[in-house]
Each structure stands twice: as structure tokens, then as C-alpha cells.
Motif scaffolding. Structure first.
Motif, PDB file in Angstrom:
ATOM      1  N   GLU A 621       0.813  -1.211   0.000  1.00 41.51           N
ATOM      2  CA  GLU A 621       0.000   0.000   0.000  1.00 41.51           C
ATOM      3  C   GLU A 621       0.852   1.269   0.000  1.00 41.51           C
ATOM      4  OE1 GLU A 621      -3.314  -0.061  -0.478  1.00 41.51           O
ATOM      5  OE2 GLU A 621      -2.929  -2.203  -0.690  1.00 41.51           O
ATOM      6  N   ASP A 622       2.065   1.212   0.572  1.00 41.22           N
ATOM      7  CA  ASP A 622       2.881   2.421   0.606  1.00 41.22           C
ATOM      8  C   ASP A 622       3.432   2.786  -0.771  1.00 41.22           C
ATOM      9  OD1 ASP A 622       4.862   0.523   0.231  1.00 41.22           O
ATOM     10  OD2 ASP A 622       5.890   0.905   2.134  1.00 41.22           O
ATOM     11  N   GLN A 623       3.214   1.926  -1.759  1.00 42.59           N
ATOM     12  CA  GLN A 623       3.597   2.241  -3.132  1.00 42.59           C
ATOM     13  C   GLN A 623       2.454   2.895  -3.908  1.00 42.59           C
ATOM     14  OE1 GLN A 623       5.211  -1.257  -5.093  1.00 42.59           O
ATOM     15  NE2 GLN A 623       6.494  -1.769  -3.326  1.00 42.59           N
ATOM     16  N   LYS A 624       1.309   3.059  -3.263  1.00 46.24           N
ATOM     17  CA  LYS A 624       0.116   3.560  -3.956  1.00 46.24           C
ATOM     18  C   LYS A 624      -0.434   4.824  -3.294  1.00 46.24           C
ATOM     19  CE  LYS A 624      -1.667  -0.665  -3.684  1.00 46.24           C
ATOM     20  NZ  LYS A 624      -2.546  -1.844  -3.863  1.00 46.24           N
ATOM     21  N   ALA A 625       0.475   5.654  -2.780  1.00 47.01           N
ATOM     22  CA  ALA A 625       0.043   6.858  -2.063  1.00 47.01           C
ATOM     23  C   ALA A 625      -0.773   7.787  -2.952  1.00 47.01           C
ATOM     24  CB  ALA A 625       1.258   7.591  -1.501  1.00 47.01           C
ATOM     25  N   GLY A 626      -0.384   7.911  -4.219  1.00 50.17           N
ATOM     26  CA  GLY A 626      -1.142   8.759  -5.132  1.00 50.17           C
ATOM     27  C   GLY A 626      -2.548   8.252  -5.339  1.00 50.17           C
ATOM     28  N   TYR A 627      -2.675   6.960  -5.557  1.00 54.54           N
ATOM     29  CA  TYR A 627      -4.006   6.376  -5.704  1.00 54.54           C
ATOM     30  C   TYR A 627      -4.861   6.656  -4.470  1.00 54.54           C
ATOM     31  CZ  TYR A 627      -4.127   3.640 -10.052  1.00 54.54           C
ATOM     32  OH  TYR A 627      -4.199   3.259 -11.368  1.00 54.54           O
ATOM     33  N   HIS A 628      -4.274   6.547  -3.299  1.00 57.58           N
ATOM     34  CA  HIS A 628      -5.070   6.708  -2.086  1.00 57.58           C
ATOM     35  C   HIS A 628      -5.525   8.150  -1.891  1.00 57.58           C
ATOM     36  CE1 HIS A 628      -5.034   2.630  -0.661  1.00 57.58           C
ATOM     37  NE2 HIS A 628      -3.730   2.553  -0.877  1.00 57.58           N
ATOM     38  N   ILE A 629      -4.770   9.102  -2.412  1.00 60.26           N
ATOM     39  CA  ILE A 629      -5.253  10.486  -2.397  1.00 60.26           C
ATOM     40  C   ILE A 629      -6.515  10.603  -3.251  1.00 60.26           C
ATOM     41  CG2 ILE A 629      -4.734  12.842  -3.156  1.00 60.26           C
ATOM     42  CD1 ILE A 629      -1.794  12.268  -2.449  1.00 60.26           C
ATOM     43  N   LEU A 630      -6.468  10.013  -4.442  1.00 58.80           N
ATOM     44  CA  LEU A 630      -7.651  10.042  -5.316  1.00 58.80           C
ATOM     45  C   LEU A 630      -8.826   9.328  -4.664  1.00 58.80           C
ATOM     46  CD1 LEU A 630      -6.127   9.253  -8.844  1.00 58.80           C
ATOM     47  CD2 LEU A 630      -6.602  11.474  -7.844  1.00 58.80           C
ATOM     48  N   PHE A 631      -8.571   8.160  -4.073  1.00 52.52           N
ATOM     49  CA  PHE A 631      -9.655   7.396  -3.447  1.00 52.52           C
ATOM     50  C   PHE A 631     -10.280   8.201  -2.305  1.00 52.52           C
ATOM     51  CE2 PHE A 631      -7.118   3.313  -4.551  1.00 52.52           C
ATOM     52  CZ  PHE A 631      -7.538   3.387  -5.853  1.00 52.52           C
ATOM     53  N   ARG A 632      -9.440   8.807  -1.474  1.00 50.24           N
ATOM     54  CA  ARG A 632      -9.960   9.580  -0.342  1.00 50.24           C
ATOM     55  C   ARG A 632     -10.807  10.749  -0.832  1.00 50.24           C
ATOM     56  NH1 ARG A 632      -5.354  12.164   1.884  1.00 50.24           N
ATOM     57  NH2 ARG A 632      -5.906  13.871   0.477  1.00 50.24           N
ATOM     58  N   ASP A 633     -10.284  11.464  -1.824  1.00 49.32           N
ATOM     59  CA  ASP A 633     -11.036  12.602  -2.363  1.00 49.32           C
ATOM     60  C   ASP A 633     -12.370  12.150  -2.933  1.00 49.32           C
ATOM     61  OD1 ASP A 633      -8.965  14.265  -1.682  1.00 49.32           O
ATOM     62  OD2 ASP A 633      -8.314  14.679  -3.743  1.00 49.32           O
ATOM     63  N   LEU A 634     -12.346  11.086  -3.729  1.00 47.16           N
ATOM     64  CA  LEU A 634     -13.581  10.611  -4.347  1.00 47.16           C
ATOM     65  C   LEU A 634     -14.588  10.141  -3.308  1.00 47.16           C
ATOM     66  CD1 LEU A 634     -12.680   8.634  -7.599  1.00 47.16           C
ATOM     67  CD2 LEU A 634     -14.338  10.469  -7.365  1.00 47.16           C
ATOM     68  N   GLU A 635     -14.119   9.425  -2.296  1.00 44.48           N
ATOM     69  CA  GLU A 635     -15.037   8.959  -1.257  1.00 44.48           C
ATOM     70  C   GLU A 635     -15.719  10.146  -0.580  1.00 44.48           C
ATOM     71  OE1 GLU A 635     -12.289   6.701   0.977  1.00 44.48           O
ATOM     72  OE2 GLU A 635     -12.536   4.886  -0.221  1.00 44.48           O
ATOM     73  N   GLN A 636     -14.952  11.173  -0.265  1.00 48.72           N
ATOM     74  CA  GLN A 636     -15.526  12.347   0.385  1.00 48.72           C
ATOM     75  C   GLN A 636     -16.452  13.114  -0.564  1.00 48.72           C
ATOM     76  OE1 GLN A 636     -11.953  14.349   1.616  1.00 48.72           O
ATOM     77  NE2 GLN A 636     -11.814  13.233   3.550  1.00 48.72           N
ATOM     78  N   ASP A 637     -16.005  13.299  -1.796  1.00 47.80           N
ATOM     79  CA  ASP A 637     -16.805  14.068  -2.756  1.00 47.80           C
ATOM     80  C   ASP A 637     -18.116  13.354  -3.078  1.00 47.80           C
ATOM     81  OD1 ASP A 637     -14.804  15.941  -2.789  1.00 47.80           O
ATOM     82  OD2 ASP A 637     -13.987  15.352  -4.739  1.00 47.80           O
ATOM     83  N   LEU A 638     -18.067  12.039  -3.265  1.00 47.02           N
ATOM     84  CA  LEU A 638     -19.288  11.309  -3.601  1.00 47.02           C
ATOM     85  C   LEU A 638     -20.257  11.286  -2.431  1.00 47.02           C
ATOM     86  CD1 LEU A 638     -17.924   8.321  -5.736  1.00 47.02           C
ATOM     87  CD2 LEU A 638     -18.801  10.545  -6.482  1.00 47.02           C
ATOM     88  N   ALA A 639     -19.734  11.214  -1.208  1.00 40.94           N
ATOM     89  CA  ALA A 639     -20.609  11.302  -0.042  1.00 40.94           C
ATOM     90  C   ALA A 639     -21.267  12.683   0.021  1.00 40.94           C
ATOM     91  CB  ALA A 639     -19.822  11.021   1.235  1.00 40.94           C
ATOM     92  N   LEU A 640     -20.508  13.717  -0.284  1.00 38.83           N
ATOM     93  CA  LEU A 640     -21.071  15.065  -0.326  1.00 38.83           C
ATOM     94  C   LEU A 640     -22.169  15.179  -1.374  1.00 38.83           C
ATOM     95  CD1 LEU A 640     -18.008  17.500  -0.069  1.00 38.83           C
ATOM     96  CD2 LEU A 640     -20.068  17.571   1.343  1.00 38.83           C
ATOM     97  N   ILE A 641     -21.879  14.718  -2.557  1.00 36.78           N
ATOM     98  CA  ILE A 641     -22.801  14.853  -3.686  1.00 36.78           C
ATOM     99  C   ILE A 641     -24.116  14.141  -3.420  1.00 36.78           C
ATOM    100  CG2 ILE A 641     -23.150  14.089  -6.076  1.00 36.78           C
ATOM    101  CD1 ILE A 641     -20.109  14.708  -6.481  1.00 36.78           C
ATOM    102  N   THR A 642     -24.040  12.981  -2.764  1.00 36.78           N
ATOM    103  CA  THR A 642     -25.238  12.165  -2.553  1.00 36.78           C
ATOM    104  C   THR A 642     -25.870  12.360  -1.185  1.00 36.78           C
ATOM    105  OG1 THR A 642     -23.876  10.298  -1.809  1.00 36.78           O
ATOM    106  CG2 THR A 642     -24.446  10.381  -4.157  1.00 36.78           C
TER     107      THR A 642
END
Length: 1046
Positions: A621-642
Motif C-alpha cells: 500500500e505504501d507504493q500507492k500513495a497517489g491512488y489513495h489520495i484520489l480514493f480519499r477525495d472521491l469517497e468524500q466528494d461522492l458522499a457530499l454529492i449524494t
């Protein structure tokens, strides 16, 4: 693991972002409402029509609040306007220009978009605070810089983990001309065969490739992933048994862990028992008459190659089916599974030229024997004939699919992975049989050298037979030593357990990488040359592959796999197929409930960056820090939107999102002593995936009536909710409804279900009409899914990929999908109480989540709200233009539709013999894809223009529809015969209208150029109308062999 982060809620409306997010300075996209050269007066006018506003000073805000909107701009606002960037996105995403918006509103007797919304969306569900997306509303240049910096935080180490995913060489001619080509990735599913012959041929190539390599006669055109395919195979075995007590399914423990995890999940909804063990030790006779099937891998997850002939005989003797999970690269040199009696063969085609992408998207393949042809899930391309009797491709056996069979369907598959199947097919076409075998033999040579070097170093290679994967017991007895040493060399190996590691080689392995691997295991690098000289040149010469399992004879002996091996020829073949198909690059695709909006180039660019594409889904997982930024943002944004509290990005399609959401409901109810709740209420108008998903989740479907005006019948809903109160699990509601209306009774419907003990699932198919105006959470829904390939701009790809994230209220958050970790330890839960995996990879098609992340950040809250309003405007503008010519079936009390509307074609049938399908085919002559046909009402057309289409394109479509209505009138008035007219004979091809003879009662010009504008811009169908009945009666689902050309 999976981030299902629960965000705090405020006053039942929206999601609080917390102190960290609250401290951010939010940007707005409105600085680009008008170009800098536009006068201040025009800019002020635009602000009245749009909700977008530039960031204002407090004084300016106070001035505006006092009503001084049209007054002088203060210095701060004028300066911001003067210095605003020009590459803002909203004005590029929404089609109508400011002037167009005003004129379109005027045709509806409206003065502003806000007035349009007030007449369309019930006040009771409207949101008061505006939607604010953290760090949203950036320019296109800023977006690319931001995501580039995020991508740089990933560490795409060289991964030799295997487990179903390897690095590949994507041929540049395929990368540039298919994966990065909007003429391929913006196509819709090929239901309109006459304007889809290119991708249908390519998908038939995929089926032919799979059928040939597996040795089985029927193959589909892709599934979501290998794990899902295994679940589909389980269901086929259960149904084939035709006996409820035959519900035991054996799975060999040496299948990929993620495949076993998804298999367990799927089994739960059908009451099946999955027994995992070693096939050699399992006593099949002891289970008696309970066995429905058995699944093994070939080669298995640790690289072993086994002969399953005896197993096959045992399984068949006990009345079961043999399912084999296979690897396409190895099948080019190994005997096909059909040779030892496989009934179903499935797997992942990722190794045929598709990047790993942290798990996807990839096209799973699925092949079966003749007896299972009507049970094969997903779409199957077949060969039929057109009205001239010429060969024509089409989707075959569509009566199997969920949109027709609904709760009786064995699968809920809708979107699959067509774009990736096309890539895999083209990879096979480009390399041809000799090239594919050369790749396979090279991989095996390298693996043989590595095995010898590792053995010389004192380690134990446990495989007695292997192709590309080795299971190695390390000499020190501590696998961590080897894993850590590999990481220091930027290499990932697979940790099997405390003593063993796994290594899988691939087509791109180099001599230097081989040397590095040998060094990691403490071997002698200097021995490489000698070992290579001794290595077998082909699998047939290798002692590591049993001679009886070496493939004999030719593979892929079809002309298409022998013709296009130079880049010049390959480019021309791709282009030839591309030119047969209509995509968004050609015209609007106004499919109701499908939301064919712009797939912006800026959003697509990062998908093929190696920082995203070369990441293995089970890398540390420590090799995928960029992906996890995207995942965190999307999880928060989609929760906001819905308006929800937590998000899962794992579901790999909208239908899979439905399934995952219903499983979350069932998990919650079971944890609270209500596992007996098994009734799901579903309106008659629901998409076919709803009842199919409910059945897959182990629910019983009870249909709820709709009123004549399209609204949900609240009396019927109340009666059935009360009747089943003790066992009510959920209701599935699509909002706005599938009839294209914001029903003002939705809150009452939700209240009725909750008061009778059920949960509310809101289908997100029409979420594009909600964002920024209302949301499921504020209405009281407990869970919803989001069609990312609709609302969030992931391209349809001609039938996939898609994504179906789900968002839930906090009480359901612990029951979101879980997954395995990056070892073989298959865990049932990602968090306490969580459910099993629904996709093969933790974030399924992770690499295309970059598209939705970019879409949200480019538009921001203001831009997404503006897009929603524009979608409503475009639909109502078109409905208004067409209502004098066609009956618009459903509107609200104000005469307004939502983002889509339905025109009634039924009245034409009695008078003229014309049906909706005739209008759909005639539209092809006008250069358009048909709207959605006969759903949710038979013999109707459902039209959804989306926010991305310009007024000019909307008018062009309306002009075509009005012209077609006049053509129908000619039949009604007796000027044209009922059975030989321009509609019944449509579509018309170049060959058709350029023939020497013309005996039809209308001119060639009327056939091909009914509007003058078509002489400037014309898309030609390449075949005449397809004969569907002939295609299903004479089923052909693969290419003709070489012998047919001799």
C-alpha cells in the motif's frame, strides 16, 4: 484497505467536511462564464441565467444581496473578471452558450434556470446550501498539474507478484488508436447493429480468440473481472443441476485468492455451499448427489500445471460441471481445457495488452459448451444477415439478458468491458498466432532460467511443472528476507507465507531484470548466459511442462489473425472498423437513462500514464500513495454529492453497485437479528438490473404498480409494504423516475418503507438530474449507487468499462464490501462486520477513477450544479420543440420533464404501420443513434440529451425527428405505401442508394439526404436492417476459419 470513511452529518442535509476541509479556500469556475472580451453588461446578464459566480469580496456580496445585481461591478470583481483564466472547464462541458440559454428559456416562457428548476424539482426536496466540492473548480491546466503531482506519489515498482495480473507491452498502435481514441471509447453498447459493425466485428474477434484458445464453442464478449466470471459460473452450475439439494460447489484452494473471495460472496445470495480444498484430496463421492460443480485453475495461482482429466471424469460422474480458470497466454502453448473435459472456462484477458491499472479495467472472458449457450452471462456477438441478405453482426440471444428476463435472469450483467475486450482482440490480431506463441515461449524460457538459477542458489522451486510462475521455498526459511531485498531493488514479489515467495514473469521481462531477480535470491548472475543456452527454446521442448499438456496443432487459424501484422496494416484495420461505428465523435447519442455526456480529453489523459497503469493491485500500500489520495477525495466528494456518510469504490459497474448496496442492507439487517427480511419492493418501471440484482442478493421481488401518469402508485406501495412489513428488506427507487419525472411523492414513498421496517435503495441511474439540486441522503435514502460511466463522465467504451460506487448512511457503513490484503490471507471483512468482496480487485477498475476525480475537481460544486440545470434545460427545450409533432408521455403538473422524456410511437402503428423501431432505424439515415427503444414503455422512444450538447445539435436532432414525423404523415395520407416506404426500408447504405436500379416509391435523395444539412455532414450506416430472428435461429458466434476461404 478499502477506505469507507464516515463523514459527520449536519442537520440531516449534506455532509460536514470537518475542520480540515472547512479551512480550505474554495474556488469557483464562474470566472469563465464569458470570455474576457465580453462586456460587463453581458457578463452580468449571464450571471442571472447561471448560478456560477466569481469569488466576490464581502462588500460585493452585500451589494448583490441588496439587489444591485445589474449595477456597477466593484473594483475587486472587475479585476477578477479581467484577470480570469480562460481554460476553465464548465463552459467547455456544457453545450449551450449564454445567448442560447436565454433563447431556449424563452421558448419555455421562463426567465432563468432557477425558475426552470423551481417548475421541475419539488420544493420539498430542494437543497438550500450550495454544493461545495473541496478544491473544486480548477482550470484544465491546474487539474493536469495537480493530478501529475498525485501520480508522482505512486511507486510503480517492477511487479512480479502475478496472481492474475502482470505487466504488459501495450502496442502503441492500439494504445493511441483505441484506448486513447474517442471514436472507440465514446461508443455505446452495440444494440443498434447497423451503426456498430466495427466494434461488433472486433468483439467477434475477441470471442473467436477465446473460443479457439479454450477449445469451447461459445464465448461471450467480456465480463467485469475474473472473480465476477467465477461467480457467474457458479450460478450456471446451480441452475444446470435443477435440484435445490445440488448446491455444493468445490473450489480448489490454488485458485487466485481474490477469485475465491468473490465466489464466496456470490454463493451467499443463492444459498450455495462453497467448499475449498485441494482437488487431489477431496472426496467427491462422499458428497453424494449434492455436487453441482468444481473449479480449478490451469495453471494454478502458484504456477503448477495439472492434468485434470481424472477430475473431470469424477465431477461429471457425480452430475457436476467442471469450471476451469485459465490464462490466455499459457493457452497458446498448453492444451485447451476442452481436451480434459472442461464445461466452462473463464479468466482475465489483461495479459493481452491491457495495463494493470491497480486492478483494472480488464476484460474477463467466459466460454462454455454448447449445452450452456443460453445461460452464458453478458453479451454475445453473433453473425446474421441484413435486408439484402449480406452478412451482418449483431448482439445475439438478447432474450437471456436482465433487461428482458428481470428477476428471472441468472445474471444482472449490463455494462461489461467492451473497450478492453477490443484491446485484447487487437493484441491477438496484431501479434497473430506465431507472435503470441513467441511471447509465451520467451516467458517460459526466462522462467526456466530463473528456476535453475534459484535452485543453484540453494532455494527450493516447489513446482514440478510450471509455465511462468514459480513457488519458491526460501533457503533461510524466512520469506520476508527475500521480499525486503526485492523492495530495495524496486521489485515486488509475492509473499505466499512465512517460508515461500512467488515469482511470475511476463512479456516485458528483460535480461537485466532477470539478473536482478537472481541477485535478490543470492544466485550467480554470471551463470545466466550458460543457463539461457541450456534453456528450452519452446514449451514443447521443456521438461517443466508435461508432454501430454503441450498444445498440438495450430491456433487462431482464422484470416483476421494472419493479415494485420505491420503497423501500417493494423492502423488501417482499426480505422476501417472505427469508421463503421457512430460515436460521440460523430453526433449526439440521445439514449434515455444512459447519459452519454462529454468524456473530456483532459479527464482522459491521465488514464494511460504509467504512474497509474503499471501499479499492481496487490502491491504494498505504501507504493500507492497517489491512488489513495484520489480514493480519499472521491469517497468524500461522492458522499457530499449524494448526502451520504460513507463510500465504497469497489463495485465494477452500476449493476454491481446495486448488488453491493443490497448486500449492505442485508448485512445490516442480519447483524440486527433481522436476517429473515427478504422482500424487495421494485416498481414495474425499474431497470431490469434492479430485480436481477435483488435476486442475486437473495431477495424475493415484489412488484409495485405505477399510475397512468408514470408516478409510483403510493396506494399499492403502502399496501404491499404493510403486507410484508415483517419481512420487508428494501425498496429500490429510481429518482427521477424512469419515466423522466421528479415525482413529488418520493418523500412519502420513503417514509412508507421506513415505517414498515425496510431500507431505501435509490438507484443512481438518473443522478445526473439531481447533483447540486437535491440528493438521495437528504430525501431519506439509505444507500445509492452512482453510474460513474454516466453521471461522472467515464466513457461507455462501446459496452464498458463502467464503475458503480455506492454511498450509504452511517448505519450501513460497516457492511460495505471488503477485500483481501496483498498476501493470500483471504479476509471476509475490510472492517469489523464488513461483507465479502464483490470485485476481483480492491478498487476494481481503479485507473479510470482518475476520470471521475478529474470531472468533479474541474467542475466543482458550482459547475456540477450548472451541468444539472443545463441537462434539465436541454431536455425540456427538446420536448417543447417536439410536442406539436409527437405525444410526450410523462410530465409533472407543470408540464415539465426532468433530464429525459418519452415520446409515444404507439399511435402510428394502427394508421401507418410504423413503430418505434422504424423511427430508430430511420434516424440512422439522419446521422443519429436512436434514443432508448421500448423502455420503460413498449413502442416508445426515451430521449436524454445531457448537458454537453449544444443548441445546434439539439435542433439538428429535433429537425430530424420532425422530418421523420412528416414522412410518417405521408404514409398516413396514403402518399406512401405501408410496407415499402422510407422508414420500413431504413437505414439506407451507400451501396443501396448508388445501385444501378432504384425501384422504390421515393427518391434516392429522400432516402439518403432528407435534410439539406446532411449533404455537408453525413454518417453512413454500413449495412441495411439486420434480421434478428435469423441471427438467433442460425447462431454463429465466431469468425469463419481459414478453410472457408479456400
Amino acid at each position: 484497505m478499502l477506505a469507507s470513511r464516515i463523514l459527520s452529518r449536519t442537520s440531516g442535509r449534506g455532509v460536514a467536511l470537518g475542520a480540515r476541509l472547512a479551512s480550505l479556500q474554495y474556488r469557483s469556475t464562474a470566472a469563465a462564464v464569458a470570455p474576457i472580451a465580453v462586456a460587463a453588461k453581458s457578463w452580468a446578464s449571464a450571471r442571472q441565467l447561471h448560478t456560477q459566480k466569481p469569488v466576490r469580496s464581502s462588500a460585493a456580496a452585500a451589494s448583490e444581496a441588496s439587489g444591485d445585481v445589474a449595477g456597477k461591478l466593484d473594483v475587486a470583481s472587475a479585476a477578477e473578471f479581467a484577470l480570469a483564466p480562460l481554460d476553465t472547464f464548465t463552459r467547455r462541458h456544457t453545450g449551450p452558450r449564454t445567448k442560447d440559454v436565454a433563447e431556449m428559456l424563452a421558448t419555455l416562457n421562463l426567465k432563468s434556470l432557477d425558475e426552470l428548476v423551481s417548475r421541475t424539482v419539488p420544493d420539498s426536496i430542494r437543497l438550500n446550501p450550495p454544493l461545495v466540492i473541496p478544491e473544486g473548480g480548477v482550470t484544465e491546466r491546474e487539474l493536469l498539474a495537480r493530478i501529475k503531482s498525485i501520480a508522482a506519489q505512486n511507486k510503480p515498482f517492477r511487479s512480479f507478484i502475478g496472481a492474475g495480473y502482470t505487466d504488459v507491452e501495450v502496442p502503441p498502435v492500439i494504445l493511441r488508436n483505441i484506448l486513447e481514441n474517442p471514436s472507440w471509447y465514446t461508443q455505446y453498447s452495440p444494440y443498434q447493429a447497423e451503426i456498430s459493425q466495427g466494434r461488433l466485428e472486433s468483439l467477434l474477434n475477441f470471442q473467436t480468440m477465446v473460443s479457439d484458445l479454450t477449445g469451447l464453442p461459445i464465448a461471450n464478449s467480456s465480463l467485469l473481472d475474473e472473480g465476477t466470471a467465477a461467480g457467474e459460473a457458479l450460478v450456471i452450475c446451480l441452475n444446470a443441476a435443477r435440484k435445490k439439494t445440488k448446491n455444493l460447489f468445490f473450489a480448489d484452494s490454488r485458485c487466485h485468492p481474490q477469485t475465491l473471495a468473490v465466489l464466496h460472496t456470490r454463493a451467499e445470495g443463492f444459498g450455495a455451499e462453497v467448499v475449498v480444498g485441494e482437488f487431489e484430496k477431496f472426496d467427491f463421492n462422499a458428497v453424494g448427489d449434492r455436487l453441482c460443480g468444481a473449479m480449478v485453475s490451469y495453471p494454478d495461482t502458484y504456477g503448477n500445471i495439472n492434468d485434470y482429466k481424472n477430475l473431470s471424469e469424477t465431477v461429471h460422474a457425480n452430475g457436476g460441471n467442471l469450471v476451469v480458470v485459465a490464462d490466455l497466454v499459457s493457452l497458446t502453448v498448453l492444451q485447451p481445457p476442452s481436451s480434459f473435459g472442461a464445461d466452462i472456462v473463464l479468466g482475465n484477458s489483461q495479459r493481452f495488452g491491457v495495463p494493470m491499472g491497480n486492478g483494472g479495467p480488464h476484460a474477463a472472458f467466459f466460454a462454455a459448451t454448447e449445452k450452456h449457450k443460453r445461460s452464458v452471462p453478458g453479451r454475445i456477438v453473433g453473425l446474421s444477415r441484413d435486408a439484402n441478405g449480406d452478412p451482418a453482426y449483431r448482439l445475439a440471444l438478447q432474450t437471456r439478458e436482465q433487461h428482458i428476463r428481470r428477476e428471472k435472469a441468472s445474471s444482472n450483467i449490463c455494462t461489461a468491458q467492451a473497450l478492453l475486450a477490443n484491446m485484447a482482440a487487437m493484441y491477438a490480431v496484431y501479434h497473430g498466432p506465431e507472435g503470441l506463441r513467441a511471447i509465451a515461449n520467451r516467458i517460459h524460457r526466462f522462467t526456466s532460467v530463473l528456476a535453475s538459477a534459484i535452485t543453484e542458489a540453494g532455494h527450493t522451486v516447489e513446482n514440478s511443472a510450471f509455465f511462468d510462475t514459480l513457488s519458491i521455498k526460501v533457503a533461510s526459511g524466512n520469506s520476508k528476507d527475500i521480499i525486503d531485498r526485492a523492495v530495495k531493488s524496486n521489485v515486488n514479489l509475492r509473499k505466499i507465507d512465512g517460508e515461500r515467495v512467488g515469482v511470475t514473469l511476463d512479456e516485458v521481462v528483460t535480461r537485466q531484470e532477470l539478473a536482478t531477480l537472481i541477485e535478490i535470491f543470492g544466485g550467480n548472475v554470471n551463470s545466466v548466459e550458460q543457463l539461457a543456452a541450456q534453456a528450452p527454446s519452446t514449451v514443447g521442448e521443456s521438461t517443466a511442462v508435461p508432454s501430454n499438456l503441450v498444445r498440438q496443432g495450430e491456433i487462431l487459424n482464422y484470416p483476421v489473425f494472419h493479415r494485420y501484422h505491420s503497423e501500417t496494416e493494423m492502423l488501417r484495420y482499426i480505422t476501417e472498423l472505427q469508421n463503421r461505428d457512430l460515436s460521440l465523435a460523430n453526433a449526439m447519442i440521445p439514449l434515455g437513462s444512459c447519459t452519454m455526456k462529454l468524456n473530456a480529453t483532459t479527464q482522459m489523459i491521465p488514464v494511460t500514464w504509467p504512474e497509474f497503469g503499471r501499479v499492481h493491485p496487490f502491491a504494498p500500500e505504501d507504493q500507492k500513495a497517489g491512488y489513495h489520495i484520489l480514493f480519499r477525495d472521491l469517497e468524500q466528494d461522492l458522499a457530499l454529492i449524494t448526502g451520504m456518510d460513507a463510500t465504497s469504490l469497489q463495485p465494477n459497474s452500476g449493476a454491481q453497485g446495486e448488488y453491493a448496496g443490497l448486500r449492505a442492507i442485508r448485512g445490516y439487517q442480519a447483524a440486527n437479528g433481522q436476517g429473515h427480511r427478504n422482500i424487495c419492493l421494485i416498481p414495474q418501471s425499474a431497470h431490469g438490473t434492479n430485480p436481477a440484482s435483488a435476486v442475486m442478493a437473495g431477495l424475493k421481488v415484489v412488484s409495485v404498480k405505477c399510475l397512468e401518469n408514470g408516478n409510483l402508485d403510493l396506494a399499492d406501495l403502502e399496501a404491499k409494504a404493510k403486507k410484508h412489513a415483517d419481512n420487508l428488506s428494501a425498496v429500490m427507487i429510481t429518482y427521477p423516475s424512469t419515466y423522466g419525472v421528479f415525482e413529488d411523492t418520493v418523500l412519502r414513498a420513503i417514509e412508507l418503507v421506513h415505517s414498515n421496517g425496510g431500507q431505501v435503495y435509490m438507484d443512481g441511474a438518473n443522478l445526473n438530474a439531481q447533483i447540486g439540486l437535491c440528493n438521495p441522503g437528504s430525501m431519506g435514502a439509505d444507500v445509492c449507487h452512482i453510474n460513474a460511466h454516466k453521471t461522472l463522465a467515464i466513457p461507455h467504451g462501446g459496452g464498458g468499462p463502467g464503475m458503480g460506487p455506492i454511498t450509504v448512511k452511517s448505519h450501513l457503513a460497516p457492511f460495505l464490501p471488503g477485500h483481501i490484503n496483498n498476501t493470500d490471507a483471504v479476509t471476509a471483512n475490510a472492517s469489523a462486520g464488513g461483507s465479502r468482496a464483490v470485485s476481483a480487485a480492491p478498487y476494481s477498475s481503479a485507473s479510470i477513477l482518475t476520470i471521475s476525480w478529474s470531472y468533479i475537481k474541474l467542475l466543482g460544486g458550482d459547475g456540477m450544479t450548472q451541468s444539472t440545470k443545463t441537462a434539465l434545460l436541454n431536455a425540456n427545450y427538446m420536448a417543447n420543440r417536439l410536442r406539436d409533432h409527437y405525444t410526450i408521455l410523462f410530465t409533472n403538473k407543470n408540464g415539465m420533464c426532468a433530464h429525459e422524456f418519452i415520446i409515444d410511437c404507439r399511435p402510428f402503428d394502427k394508421i401507418s404501420g410504423i413503430q418505434g423501431i422504424d423511427i430508430a432505424k430511420r434516424l440512422q439515415d439522419y446521422g443519429f443513434h436512436s434514443p432508448t427503444m421500448s423502455w420503460p414503455v413498449s413502442n416508445t422512444l426515451m430521449i436524454e440529451p445531457t448537458e454537453s450538447e449544444s443548441r445546434e445539435e439539439l435542433d439538428r436532432f429535433c429537425d430530424a425527428m420532425i422530418s421523420i414525423r412528416n414522412e410518417i404523415r405521408e404514409i398516413e395520407e396514403g402518399k406512401q405505401p405501408r410496407d415499402n416506404n422510407v422508414l420500413k426500408n431504413s437505414p439506407h447504405t451507400i451501396r443501396d442508394v448508388s445501385a444501378e436500379t432504384w425501384d422504390r416509391p421515393y427518391s434516392r435523395v429522400k432516402a439518403a439526404f432528407p435534410l439539406a444539412s446532411l449533404q455537408r455532414r453525413k454518417f453512413w450506416p454500413t449495412i441495411r436492417r439486420v434480421d434478428d430472428v435469423y441471427g438467433d435461429t442460425n447462431l454463429v458466434c465466431s469468425c469463419p476459419p481459414m478453410s472457408s476461404y479456400e
